[in-house]
Design a protein around this motif. Structure first.
Motif, PDB file in Angstrom:
ATOM      1  N   GLY A 168     -10.704  17.479   9.298  1.00  0.00           N
ATOM      2  CA  GLY A 168     -11.563  18.561   8.043  1.00  0.00           C
ATOM      3  C   GLY A 168     -12.418  18.082   7.277  1.00  0.00           C
ATOM      4  N   ALA A 169     -13.174  18.607   6.251  1.00  0.00           N
ATOM      5  CA  ALA A 169     -14.119  17.921   5.588  1.00  0.00           C
ATOM      6  C   ALA A 169     -13.710  16.280   4.777  1.00  0.00           C
ATOM      7  N   PHE A 172      -8.746  12.032   6.435  1.00  0.00           N
ATOM      8  CA  PHE A 172      -8.062  10.780   6.720  1.00  0.00           C
ATOM      9  C   PHE A 172      -8.505  10.195   7.271  1.00  0.00           C
ATOM     10  N   VAL A 173      -8.950  10.559   8.666  1.00  0.00           N
ATOM     11  CA  VAL A 173      -9.252  10.097  10.164  1.00  0.00           C
ATOM     12  C   VAL A 173     -10.313   9.188   9.720  1.00  0.00           C
ATOM     13  N   ARG A 174     -11.435  10.135   9.400  1.00  0.00           N
ATOM     14  CA  ARG A 174     -13.082   9.226   9.431  1.00  0.00           C
ATOM     15  C   ARG A 174     -13.129   8.457   8.323  1.00  0.00           C
ATOM     16  N   SER A 175     -12.449   8.116   6.830  1.00  0.00           N
ATOM     17  CA  SER A 175     -12.298   7.290   5.964  1.00  0.00           C
ATOM     18  C   SER A 175     -11.915   6.185   6.968  1.00  0.00           C
ATOM     19  N   SER A 179     -15.893   5.933   8.697  1.00  0.00           N
ATOM     20  CA  SER A 179     -17.386   6.247   9.059  1.00  0.00           C
ATOM     21  C   SER A 179     -17.832   7.413   7.917  1.00  0.00           C
ATOM     22  N   SER A 180     -18.001   7.823   7.519  1.00  0.00           N
ATOM     23  CA  SER A 180     -18.994   8.313   6.538  1.00  0.00           C
ATOM     24  C   SER A 180     -19.701   9.765   6.881  1.00  0.00           C
ATOM     25  N   MET A 181     -20.149  11.086   6.193  1.00  0.00           N
ATOM     26  CA  MET A 181     -21.129  11.093   5.915  1.00  0.00           C
ATOM     27  C   MET A 181     -22.564  11.732   4.815  1.00  0.00           C
ATOM     28  N   VAL A 182     -23.298  11.898   5.766  1.00  0.00           N
ATOM     29  CA  VAL A 182     -24.607  11.573   4.414  1.00  0.00           C
ATOM     30  C   VAL A 182     -24.695  13.013   3.427  1.00  0.00           C
TER      31      VAL A 182
END
Length: 235
Positions: A168-169, A172-175, A179-182
């Motif tokens: 989801g938004a 934890f995996v993204r962090s 990776s990051s969101m704009v």
């Protein structure tokens, strides 16, 4: 599956994306461990619309009839002014498209997730562990080590060939992978009102977007209630 096993795939998150990919992997005979921090389906609806292309994925999982029982074809989108006069209309047909399904379908996400979760539990190549928090995703030589903690503060480690971040938004995996969101700084407060009624509201059967710069609003008719005695998990 033991705590020290190396599994082909770990899926983090058992929402619609995580559950769907796990079911599809199981259809190909791929063993998957699914980890989710919630003990059950998240009760608040978020997604409300599915187009005909995504319906093909639902059908690939064998869930087309069960989704049809809880969804409602939509006629599209109308842009309206502050007194609800139609400014523009983007029509969608309720007849099957070239993909075999209506172009726009409204549904209730918790109901759909319940269908996915029920199907997930029938797949013998999928192990679902709920009420756990993933605390580490670390690349190794030819593998990825995933660490997670349960409600009793017991920490478990498993190695996987692949890890799918479907959490989801606030992923934890993204962090973990850097990776990051704009942030587009589109922050607005909206009041959301859900009404459960069988009354005929005599409204156009699509999404109404009220284009009032002072008080914008959105109206839509949601999912198709399940008839009494019909189970969404029935094949």
């Amino acid at each position: 599956m033991t705590d020290t096993d190396r599994v082909p795939v770990v899926v983090v998150g058992a929402g619609p994306t995580g559950a769907s990919v796990s079911i599809l992997l199981a259809q190909y005979g791929i063993e998957t461990l699914v980890l989710d921090r919630w003990t059950g389906v998240y009760p608040q609806p978020r997604a409300v619309h599915m187009d005909d292309e995504v319906c093909r994925v639902v059908a690939r999982m064998g869930l087309a009839d069960r989704f049809a029982a809880i969804s409602r074809p939509s006629r599209g989108l109308q842009l309206r002014d502050r007194v609800h006069r139609v400014l523009a209309e983007f029509a969608r047909s309720s007849a099957p498209s070239a993909n075999g399904y209506p172009q726009a379908n409204m549904f209730d996400q918790p109901e759909f997730e319940g269908i996915l979760r029920a199907e997930l539990l029938t797949r013998r190549r999928v192990e679902l562990r709920v009420g756990v928090e993933v605390t580490g995703v670390v690349p190794l030589d030819g593998a990825v080590r995933v660490t997670y903690r349960d409600a009793d503060e017991v920490t478990t480690t498993v190695d996987a060939e692949y890890v799918l971040g479907c959490d989801g938004a606030n992923s934890f995996v993204r962090s973990a992978i850097g990776s990051s969101m704009v942030d587009l700084h589109f922050d607005q407060r909206w009041l959301v009102v859900d009404v459960d009624s069988d009354a005929d509201l005599r409204q156009w059967e699509g999404v109404h977007q009220v284009c009032d710069p002072v008080r914008a609003a959105t109206y839509m008719r949601g999912h198709q209630p399940i008839p009494l005695g019909v189970s969404a998990s029935r094949r």
